[in-house]
Design an enzyme around this catalytic site. Structure first.
Site, PDB file in Angstrom:
ATOM      1  N   LYS A   1       0.848  -1.196   0.000  1.00  0.00           N
ATOM      2  CA  LYS A   1       0.000   0.000   0.000  1.00  0.00           C
ATOM      3  C   LYS A   1       0.883   1.245   0.000  1.00  0.00           C
ATOM      4  CE  LYS A   1      -3.952   1.990   2.553  1.00  0.00           C
ATOM      5  NZ  LYS A   1      -4.862   1.808   3.716  1.00  0.00           N
TER       6      LYS A   1
ATOM      7  N   SER B   1      -9.868   1.809   2.846  1.00  0.00           N
ATOM      8  CA  SER B   1      -8.984   2.551   1.979  1.00  0.00           C
ATOM      9  C   SER B   1      -7.963   1.689   1.228  1.00  0.00           C
ATOM     10  CB  SER B   1      -8.222   3.599   2.791  1.00  0.00           C
ATOM     11  OG  SER B   1      -7.347   2.995   3.719  1.00  0.00           O
TER      12      SER B   1
ATOM     13  N   SER C   1     -10.026  -0.489   6.995  1.00  0.00           N
ATOM     14  CA  SER C   1      -9.412  -0.297   5.673  1.00  0.00           C
ATOM     15  C   SER C   1      -8.708  -1.511   5.084  1.00  0.00           C
ATOM     16  CB  SER C   1      -8.429   0.874   5.714  1.00  0.00           C
ATOM     17  OG  SER C   1      -9.129   2.092   5.667  1.00  0.00           O
TER      18      SER C   1
END
Lengths: 95, 486
Positions: free
Chosen positions: B79, B154, B178
């Site tokens: 990420k 997210s 997330s």
């Protein structure tokens, strides 16, 4: 809880967040809606309860305060938006 | 084999160890698959193919000299809020669009030491604020199960990269759901470890008392394998806990005898999609079949206050953390003025997107003089209640089971202009972060071809029990064998 235009501008100033008039307008509505949803917390009796800031059972974590190698100056300066030698260049603080 | 990219960590490791496959071959296959899939899903902000091929060649050397560890030579995507030395780390924000970190996050160091291959950096909601990956400043990521729908967020890019077989596994971060919510939306496995289990050093801070890094994988076994590598104390993160890390693969037992599982009724909420409820009931019945003692009648009455508490606590911490983006030392910097304050204000105005600004505003308000007690302090006290309620439940139950999200993935654009609706997609996941406990989402079925996730919650530092339940359920069902139609 309805936020006024002045309140929105004041919060933006506290955060040093620049904002267009259109954004001020939008945040007046959206932030007021969100704050309205926070009202539900008033129903909860929290008298006598301590606040929780974090959830691990650690307290006062210390480390030896000895000298350690630092990152090379060039690495640290590599992301500088503007530099002069080994200094970050910014706008004048005192005018 | 022409579909090498479909391999799990466990499968790839066996083939690599027996020299039936090289990391270079596997990495090439993943990069080729990634290039095809990216045209549709847009899961990556940065792809670093050349570096990946170099890492793969090194991994092959290590394997050749008998040093194959479980993750050696296996391609991953990280990420884009975890610092990678020499590789752009943008947080999907204009303000960090060209930021190249001078150091690695601890998790990246640990993966490097394990000999991994990094293919790239995954798209996300800007600064991890969002539930759909539509808040990326660059482009939205699409759900491979239906390209018109969001992948969740997210960590949407991380979940999609695994679901679309671009990488064998990925890392995400979870502040209010997330990792778990996008894992549920994409039918993959995602774990948020206990707060303090995995070092946050080098994870760009959003809400420091809630953030935690964790794996997104194709199987529960893979989740255990990644947890074994990334967990543990780190002197550079004073909130990481010096507890010993068990071998998580030892907890993968395919039966649930004597385990007590509670079903909190507040999570089968009103407004929940009826088909999701049906799927949850079937999944829980399966846990009973596997030997678990299930109590359908657990109540956690303070759950209904978690959303409000969270949206005070997280933005408050964010408003403090994001004050550092002043355009002085790194990042986007507005220069077209001679006034220091104006430079700072404009830097933020043009550098941050709408949701980030919204949260900075909310947090600044909640922390400001005259409102601190009514909002921030009140939310921290409600946090105490929510944590106590979980602690109390875990005296009686080994785990709690809930849906990961109250609905299937929604359409792109559907909730963008309605922050309150968007915040509701995290209703089942955010109490976990408030209490600091671990949670995992596993695939639990489909509604008209759209994935539904089951969430399992456990005691602090009892990831092992969550993995056991998730593993037994996964082995007893076929959900993981379904692949997205692309």
């Amino acid at each position: 809880m309805k936020l006024t235009r002045e309140e929105v501008k004041h919060i933006a100033l506290l955060a040093r967040l620049g904002m267009s008039e259109a954004e001020v307008e939008k945040f007046m509505v959206q932030l007021s809606n969100i704050l309205e949803n926070f009202e539900v917390l008033k129903q909860v009796d929290t008298s006598g309860l301590p606040p929780t800031a974090q959830t691990v059972a650690l307290q006062n974590v210390f480390r030896a305060d000895g000298p350690q190698p630092s990152y090379p100056v060039e690495d640290v300066m590599a992301n500088a938006p503007q530099r002069e030698g080994d200094f970050f260049k910014i706008r004048p603080v005192l005018e | 084999m022409d579909d090498l990219y479909r391999l799990t960590i466990g499968e790839a490791h066996q083939l690599l160890k027996r020299k039936q496959l090289s990391s270079v071959e596997l990495t090439k296959a993943c990069l080729k698959r990634l290039a095809q899939a990216e045209e549709k899903v847009h899961a990556c902000i940065t792809v670093c193919g050349e570096m990946a091929m170099r890492q793969a060649a090194e991994a092959d050397k290590a394997i050749g000299s008998g040093k194959a560890k479980p993750l050696t030579g296996i391609p991953t995507i990280i990420k884009d809020n975890m610092c990678t030395r020499g590789i752009k780390t943008t947080c999907a924000s204009r303000i960090l669009e060209n930021f190249v970190p001078p150091y690695n996050a601890t998790v990246v160091e640990k993966l490097n030491a394990a000999g991994v291959v990094v293919l790239g950096k995954a798209n996300m909601d800007e600064f991890a604020m969002g539930s759909s990956t539509e808040n990326s400043a660059f482009f939205p990521t699409r759900n491979p199960w239906d390209l018109d729908r969001v992948p969740g967020g997210s960590s949407g890019g991380s979940a999609v990269a695994v679901a679309a077989d671009e990488a064998v596994y990925t890392l995400g971060s979870d502040t209010g759901g997330s990792i778990r919510q996008p894992a549920g939306f994409c039918s993959v496995v995602g774990m948020k470890p206990t707060y303090g289990r995995v070092s946050r050093f080098g994870l760009v801070a959003f809400a420091s008392s809630l953030d935690q890094i964790g794996p997104i994988t194709k199987t529960v076994t893979d989740c255990a394998l990644v947890m074994n590598v990334i967990s543990g104390h780190d002197p550079r993160d004073s909130t990481s806990v010096p507890n010993p890390v068990p071998d998580y693969t030892k907890s993968l037992i395919p039966d649930l005898k004597k385990l007590r599982i509670g079903i909190p009724k507040e999570y089968l909420v009103e407004g929940m999609q009826p088909e999701v409820r049906v799927i949850m009931q079937a999944a829980i019945a399966k846990l009973e079949e596997l030997g678990a003692e299930v109590d359908w009648n657990v109540s956690l009455p303070h759950t209904k206050y978690a959303l409000a508490a969270y949206y005070i606590l997280a933005p408050s911490e964010a408003s403090a953390n994001l004050a550092r983006y002043d355009g002085v030392k790194y990042g986007f910097s507005y220069r077209d003025t001679s006034n220091m304050w104006e430079a700072m204000e404009k830097t933020k105005q043009f550098g941050f997107g709408a949701e980030v600004k919204r949260r900075i505003m909310l947090g600044t308000y909640a922390l400001s003089a005259g409102y601190y007690d009514a909002y921030y302090l009140k939310a921290q006290k409600v946090r105490t209640l929510i944590k106590q309620e979980f602690d109390h439940a875990f005296e009686k139950y080994d785990a709690l089971v809930t849906p990961t999200s109250p609905t299937v993935p929604f359409k792109l654009g559907e909730r963008v202009d309605d922050p309150v609706q968007m915040y509701l997609s995290d209703i089942c996941t955010l109490p976990t972060n408030i209490a600091g406990i671990p949670g995992i989402s596993v695939p639990a079925g489909f509604v008209d071809g759209l994935p539904v996730g089951m969430q399992i919650l456990g005691k602090h530092f009892d990831e092992a029990t969550l993995l056991r339940i998730a593993f037994a359920y996964e082995q007893a069902t076929d959900w993981r064998k379904k692949r997205p139609p692309m």
